[in-house]
Design an enzyme around this catalytic site. Structure first.
Site, PDB file in Angstrom:
ATOM      1  N   LYS A 121     -60.763 -98.549  93.078  1.00 39.94           N
ATOM      2  CA  LYS A 121     -60.436 -99.419  91.808  1.00 39.94           C
ATOM      3  C   LYS A 121     -61.434 -99.156  90.614  1.00 39.94           C
ATOM      4  CE  LYS A 121     -61.627-104.103  92.155  1.00 39.94           C
ATOM      5  NZ  LYS A 121     -62.719-104.445  91.061  1.00 39.94           N
ATOM      6  N   ASP A 167     -65.011-100.048  94.841  1.00 43.08           N
ATOM      7  CA  ASP A 167     -65.163-100.073  93.575  1.00 43.08           C
ATOM      8  C   ASP A 167     -65.824 -98.695  92.837  1.00 43.08           C
ATOM      9  OD1 ASP A 167     -64.151-102.372  92.374  1.00 43.08           O
ATOM     10  OD2 ASP A 167     -66.023-103.716  92.735  1.00 43.08           O
ATOM     11  N   ASP A 208     -68.509-103.985  93.360  1.00 43.64           N
ATOM     12  CA  ASP A 208     -69.922-103.681  92.770  1.00 43.64           C
ATOM     13  C   ASP A 208     -70.532-104.753  92.235  1.00 43.64           C
ATOM     14  OD1 ASP A 208     -67.940-104.460  90.724  1.00 43.64           O
ATOM     15  OD2 ASP A 208     -68.917-102.978  89.204  1.00 43.64           O
ATOM     16  N   SER A 209     -69.901-105.983  92.748  1.00 43.54           N
ATOM     17  CA  SER A 209     -70.312-107.301  92.912  1.00 43.54           C
ATOM     18  C   SER A 209     -71.815-107.376  93.661  1.00 43.54           C
ATOM     19  CB  SER A 209     -69.616-108.501  93.413  1.00 43.54           C
ATOM     20  OG  SER A 209     -68.972-108.267  94.274  1.00 43.54           O
ATOM     21  N   GLU A 243     -62.110-100.293  86.238  1.00 44.04           N
ATOM     22  CA  GLU A 243     -61.913-101.291  85.396  1.00 44.04           C
ATOM     23  C   GLU A 243     -61.657-100.864  84.032  1.00 44.04           C
ATOM     24  OE1 GLU A 243     -65.663-103.847  85.001  1.00 44.04           O
ATOM     25  OE2 GLU A 243     -65.605-104.109  87.066  1.00 44.04           O
ATOM     26  N   GLU A 270     -58.633-110.828  86.660  1.00 46.33           N
ATOM     27  CA  GLU A 270     -59.933-111.465  86.546  1.00 46.33           C
ATOM     28  C   GLU A 270     -59.833-112.549  85.420  1.00 46.33           C
ATOM     29  OE1 GLU A 270     -63.223-109.624  88.022  1.00 46.33           O
ATOM     30  OE2 GLU A 270     -64.533-111.194  87.409  1.00 46.33           O
TER      31      GLU A 270
HETATM   32  N1  LIG Z   1     -70.931-114.104  92.975  1.00 45.37           N
HETATM   33  C1  LIG Z   1     -69.858-113.515  92.208  1.00 45.37           C
HETATM   34  N2  LIG Z   1     -68.876-114.216  92.259  1.00 45.37           N
HETATM   35  C2  LIG Z   1     -67.849-113.239  91.332  1.00 45.37           C
HETATM   36  O1  LIG Z   1     -66.860-113.782  91.249  1.00 45.37           O
HETATM   37  C3  LIG Z   1     -68.554-112.141  90.531  1.00 45.37           C
HETATM   38  C4  LIG Z   1     -69.779-111.705  90.849  1.00 45.37           C
HETATM   39  N3  LIG Z   1     -70.396-112.365  91.617  1.00 45.37           N
HETATM   40  N4  LIG Z   1     -70.237-110.711  90.252  1.00 45.37           N
HETATM   41  C5  LIG Z   1     -69.154-109.759  89.626  1.00 45.37           C
HETATM   42  C6  LIG Z   1     -68.237-110.348  88.699  1.00 45.37           C
HETATM   43  C7  LIG Z   1     -68.600-111.351  87.635  1.00 45.37           C
HETATM   44  N5  LIG Z   1     -67.923-112.501  87.752  1.00 45.37           N
HETATM   45  C8  LIG Z   1     -68.144-113.637  87.130  1.00 45.37           C
HETATM   46  C9  LIG Z   1     -69.295-114.222  86.787  1.00 45.37           C
HETATM   47  C10 LIG Z   1     -69.116-115.377  86.225  1.00 45.37           C
HETATM   48  C11 LIG Z   1     -68.230-116.034  85.587  1.00 45.37           C
HETATM   49  C12 LIG Z   1     -68.377-117.202  84.824  1.00 45.37           C
HETATM   50  O2  LIG Z   1     -69.408-117.759  84.473  1.00 45.37           O
HETATM   51  N6  LIG Z   1     -67.251-117.923  84.404  1.00 45.37           N
HETATM   52  C13 LIG Z   1     -67.147-118.933  83.730  1.00 45.37           C
HETATM   53  C14 LIG Z   1     -66.089-119.211  82.701  1.00 45.37           C
HETATM   54  C15 LIG Z   1     -66.499-118.934  81.223  1.00 45.37           C
HETATM   55  C16 LIG Z   1     -65.350-119.258  80.120  1.00 45.37           C
HETATM   56  O3  LIG Z   1     -64.866-120.382  80.258  1.00 45.37           O
HETATM   57  O4  LIG Z   1     -65.106-118.272  79.396  1.00 45.37           O
HETATM   58  C17 LIG Z   1     -66.888-120.170  84.626  1.00 45.37           C
HETATM   59  O5  LIG Z   1     -67.063-121.374  84.401  1.00 45.37           O
HETATM   60  O6  LIG Z   1     -66.611-119.844  85.847  1.00 45.37           O
HETATM   61  C18 LIG Z   1     -66.945-115.350  85.651  1.00 45.37           C
HETATM   62  C19 LIG Z   1     -66.923-114.131  86.434  1.00 45.37           C
HETATM   63  C20 LIG Z   1     -66.883-112.238  88.770  1.00 45.37           C
HETATM   64  N7  LIG Z   1     -67.667-111.343  89.700  1.00 45.37           N
HETATM   65  C1  LIG Z   2     -64.649-109.622  91.924  1.00 46.82           C
HETATM   66  C2  LIG Z   2     -63.979-108.368  92.559  1.00 46.82           C
HETATM   67  C3  LIG Z   2     -62.748-108.221  92.056  1.00 46.82           C
HETATM   68  C4  LIG Z   2     -64.730-107.260  92.228  1.00 46.82           C
HETATM   69  O1  LIG Z   2     -64.484-106.435  91.394  1.00 46.82           O
HETATM   70  C5  LIG Z   2     -66.244-107.049  92.878  1.00 46.82           C
HETATM   71  O2  LIG Z   2     -66.433-107.831  93.754  1.00 46.82           O
HETATM   72  O3  LIG Z   2     -67.020-106.131  92.357  1.00 46.82           O
HETATM   73 MG   LIG Z   3     -66.004-105.132  90.886  1.00 45.14          MG
END
Ligand SMILES: Nc1nc(=O)c2c([nH]1)NC[C@@H]1CN(c3ccc(C(=O)N[C@@H](CCC(=O)O)C(=O)O)cc3)CN21
Ligand SMILES: CC(C)C(=O)C(=O)O
Ligand SMILES: [Mg+2]
Length: 264
Positions: A112, A84, A45-46, A114, A181
């Site tokens: 999948k 998803d 669903d990303s 959540e 994740e």
């Molecule tokens: N392009 C993309 N990549 C992804 O991995 C992803 C998506 N979209 N969309 C659905 C979810 C959203 N996700 C995400 C989006 C942002 C962060 C993020 O900004 N994380 C911070 C950590 C913040 C902290 O330290 O608590 C980082 O620095 O990566 C993490 C997962 C993972 N998934």
């Molecule tokens: C990041 C993966 C695990 C996901 O759930 C997605 O792409 O939606």
């Molecule tokens: Mg997903």
């Protein structure tokens, strides 16, 4: 060529062979990933974020996932196809079964979902009706508004303990795979050792049984941002097929994810 199944993935865990996974949303990329030997393709669903440019995944519908699952399935010969279940598509048992049926009919071999403990009954019900389930714990993006942002989960001892227990509960309920994740690497390692099902990590360190990335992040072309745990594999060679080969090699050799892609 033998198709990847749930038993293939279980054997890979038992034999210590790393599982490689990428998201895919269309037939052409699915074919490219499949031909290079990626084991699991996820219609995530990303897609709401990387295909549509939304800020989160909540606007994605079951029809969206079904449409892209049909495309991915057509491009896939060997890989295991997981789809998803979108936000609120598994809120009640009736909804869950109808929507899971739609995705299985579209070409998924597993769905999948959540969430934690509350999914145990849902997983049992899906299994009894012939639908394999992948659970997804840690940073579950459909709960972004509950978390107050895309934040690493399981940092304190209590939360870490709860995540470990939930993983065990969901595996016991019949989940055949688990996506973890954005959790600290040490916790992901504990969970991976504690359950008998394959654990696929994203931002969860190198000890998981496999790794998944959003394909646009793996190519370094995401519209919104680049999460810290991702790596641009197109940079080295400039060739998409080679980028996928390099991703597979680095996962299999335990080179990816490195410390810089992990949380502690
Ligand atoms: N392009 C993309 N990549 C992804 O991995 C992803 C998506 N979209 N969309 C659905 C979810 C959203 N996700 C995400 C989006 C942002 C962060 C993020 O900004 N994380 C911070 C950590 C913040 C902290 O330290 O608590 C980082 O620095 O990566 C993490 C997962 C993972 N998934
Ligand atoms: C990041 C993966 C695990 C996901 O759930 C997605 O792409 O939606
Ligand atoms: Mg997903």
């Amino acid at each position: 060529m033998k198709k990847v199944t749930t038993s293939t993935l279980l054997d890979m865990k038992k034999n210590g062979q790393k599982i490689t996974a990428l998201t895919a949303y269309d037939a052409s990329f699915a074919k490219l990933f499949d031909e290079q030997g990626v084991d699991v393709l996820l219609i995530g669903d990303s897609l709401g974020m990387v295909l549509l440019g939304e800020d989160d995944t909540l606007t994605v519908t079951i029809e969206d996932i079904a449409y892209h699952t049909r495309a991915v399935k057509r491009g896939t010969q060997r890989a295991f196809v997981v789809a998803d279940m979108p936000f609120m598509s598994y809120a009640t048992p009736e909804q869950t079964y109808t929507n899971a049926a739609t995705l299985m009919a579209a070409g998924a071999s597993m769905v999948k979902l959540e969430g934690g403990d509350w999914l145990a009954e849902t997983i049992k019900g899906l299994n009894q009706r012939g639908v394999p389930v992948c659970a997804h714990l840690g940073l579950t993006p459909q709960s972004v508004h509950v978390f107050g942002g895309f934040k690493v989960q399981g940092r304190d001892d209590l939360q870490a303990e709860q995540l470990l227990e939930q993983a065990q509960t969901l595996a016991k309920a019949g989940a055949q795979m688990l996506v973890l994740e954005c959790v600290p690497s040490s916790l992901a390692q504990k969970i991976t050792q504690a359950v008998d099902i394959p654990v696929i990590g994203i931002g969860a360190g190198v000890a998981c049984d496999g790794q998944i990335l959003v394909m646009h992040d793996m190519f370094g072309i995401s519209a919104n941002y680049m999460p810290k745990f991702s790596k641009n594999y197109l940079q080295q060679s400039g060739d998409m097929r080679q980028a996928v080969v390099d991703f597979i090699t680095e996962v299999r050799e335990g080179v990816f994810p490195g410390e810089q892609h992990s949380f502690n």
